[in-house]
Design a protein around this motif. Structure first.
Motif, PDB file in Angstrom:
ATOM      1  N   ALA A   1     -17.244  76.223  -5.623  1.00  8.25           N
ATOM      2  CA  ALA A   1     -17.985  77.070  -6.556  1.00  8.25           C
ATOM      3  C   ALA A   1     -19.485  76.965  -6.324  1.00  8.25           C
TER       4      ALA A   1
ATOM      5  N   GLN B   1     -20.426  78.679  -3.015  1.00  5.05           N
ATOM      6  CA  GLN B   1     -20.373  80.129  -3.162  1.00  5.05           C
ATOM      7  C   GLN B   1     -21.546  80.643  -3.993  1.00  5.05           C
TER       8      GLN B   1
ATOM      9  N   SER C   1     -11.861  85.082 -22.381  1.00  2.00           N
ATOM     10  CA  SER C   1     -11.378  85.717 -21.151  1.00  2.00           C
ATOM     11  C   SER C   1     -10.142  85.026 -20.583  1.00  2.00           C
TER      12      SER C   1
ATOM     13  N   THR D   1     -12.894  71.304 -14.698  1.00  2.00           N
ATOM     14  CA  THR D   1     -11.723  72.171 -14.598  1.00  2.00           C
ATOM     15  C   THR D   1     -10.502  71.317 -14.303  1.00  2.00           C
TER      16      THR D   1
ATOM     17  N   SER E   1      -8.286  78.736  -6.676  1.00  2.00           N
ATOM     18  CA  SER E   1      -9.110  79.934  -6.837  1.00  2.00           C
ATOM     19  C   SER E   1      -9.488  80.170  -8.303  1.00  2.00           C
ATOM     20  N   ILE E   2      -8.587  79.852  -9.214  1.00  8.89           N
ATOM     21  CA  ILE E   2      -8.869  80.015 -10.643  1.00  8.89           C
ATOM     22  C   ILE E   2      -9.909  79.000 -11.090  1.00  8.89           C
ATOM     23  N   ARG E   3      -9.795  77.773 -10.601  1.00  9.04           N
ATOM     24  CA  ARG E   3     -10.778  76.740 -10.958  1.00  9.04           C
ATOM     25  C   ARG E   3     -12.173  77.110 -10.466  1.00  9.04           C
ATOM     26  N   VAL E   4     -12.252  77.633  -9.248  1.00 10.94           N
ATOM     27  CA  VAL E   4     -13.540  78.067  -8.715  1.00 10.94           C
ATOM     28  C   VAL E   4     -14.120  79.184  -9.586  1.00 10.94           C
ATOM     29  N   LYS E   5     -13.278  80.124  -9.966  1.00 11.54           N
ATOM     30  CA  LYS E   5     -13.712  81.227 -10.824  1.00 11.54           C
ATOM     31  C   LYS E   5     -14.286  80.709 -12.139  1.00 11.54           C
ATOM     32  N   TYR E   6     -13.593  79.774 -12.780  1.00  6.76           N
ATOM     33  CA  TYR E   6     -14.077  79.211 -14.048  1.00  6.76           C
ATOM     34  C   TYR E   6     -15.414  78.493 -13.858  1.00  6.76           C
TER      35      TYR E   6
ATOM     36  N   LYS F   1     -17.760  78.952 -11.606  1.00  7.33           N
ATOM     37  CA  LYS F   1     -18.858  79.903 -11.379  1.00  7.33           C
ATOM     38  C   LYS F   1     -19.214  80.660 -12.655  1.00  7.33           C
ATOM     39  N   ASN F   2     -18.216  81.024 -13.407  1.00  8.25           N
ATOM     40  CA  ASN F   2     -18.462  81.735 -14.666  1.00  8.25           C
ATOM     41  C   ASN F   2     -19.241  80.866 -15.639  1.00  8.25           C
TER      42      ASN F   2
END
Length: 226
Positions: free
Chosen positions: A46, A49, A162, A198, A205-210, A212-213
């Protein structure tokens, strides 16, 4: 927006890169660290990225300064281990204490140089804290007396809107961890210091998304992003 790459612990086996991003106007300073533990790979992904998006202009800082160390513990990351010793127990505990590891010494010196208003330390943990209060997966941690508590609660509430599955919602944990980067930043630098955790139970991929959010939410609250 200006981006500068710096080198931490240069000339040692702990050498790693950091980035300083300056917005177009004056504002708060935020410091983000990831990869304190080498087996917490989503936090590193994260952060990397996030740096890439800033470099490509996909993300913009409105004002202020962001310092981001996307992979602190290179040695542990190469082996995908937590690290020996645990780096997150080696930061100074009092004003008269010294870091107990060369890498935490270099990292804390960088934080002390910039005195960030916010210090965000990205991690991962076992379990789902919504289901089990004894685990830290899917939680944000800050010190009980920190002025950051209100903001942390607001961000958790926003993020959870979300997330459809309530079992994977984030929770807030109020506790100190002497020797950690977060508590050292809070006690000694008077930063609003937060740990993001997380859960390894979720896909990478979900952990990375969280991660970054959550970073975006903190940068918005600090006024760096719109």
């Amino acid at each position: 927006m200006d981006i500068m790459q710096g080198e931490l612990a240069i000339g040692t086996k702990f050498h790693t890169s950091y980035y300083i991003v300056k917005g177009s106007g004056d504002g708060a300073t935020v410091m983000i660290t990831a990869g304190i533990h080498g087996n917490e790979t989503a936090s590193v992904s994260a952060a990397k990225q996030f740096v890439h998006s800033l470099q490509k202009g996909l993300l913009q800082l409105h004002k202020g300064t962001l310092i981001i160390v996307p992979l602190v513990n290179q040695q542990a990351y190469k082996k995908r281990i937590r690290g020996i010793p645990d780096l997150n127990r080696t930061f100074p505990r009092t004003a008269h204490d010294k870091p107990r590891h060369p890498l935490s010494a270099h990292l804390f010196r960088l934080a002390d140089q910039y005195r960030p208003a916010w210090y965000i330390d990205m991690h991962e943990a076992n379990g789902l804290s919504r289901l089990n209060p004894k685990v830290l997966g899917q939680s944000l941690l800050t010190d009980r007396r920190s002025p950051s508590v209100k903001t942390v609660r607001q961000i958790v509430k926003r993020i959870n809107r979300s997330i459809e599955r309530q079992a994977t919602h984030f929770t807030v944990r109020l506790r100190e961890l002497p020797g950690s980067g977060r508590t050292a930043a809070a006690r000694l630098l008077q930063a609003n210091a937060v740990t993001v955790e997380t859960s390894w139970s979720l896909p990478h991929s979900i952990r990375v998304k969280y991660q970054k959010n959550i970073l975006r939410q903190f940068l918005k609250r600090a006024g760096l992003m719109q």
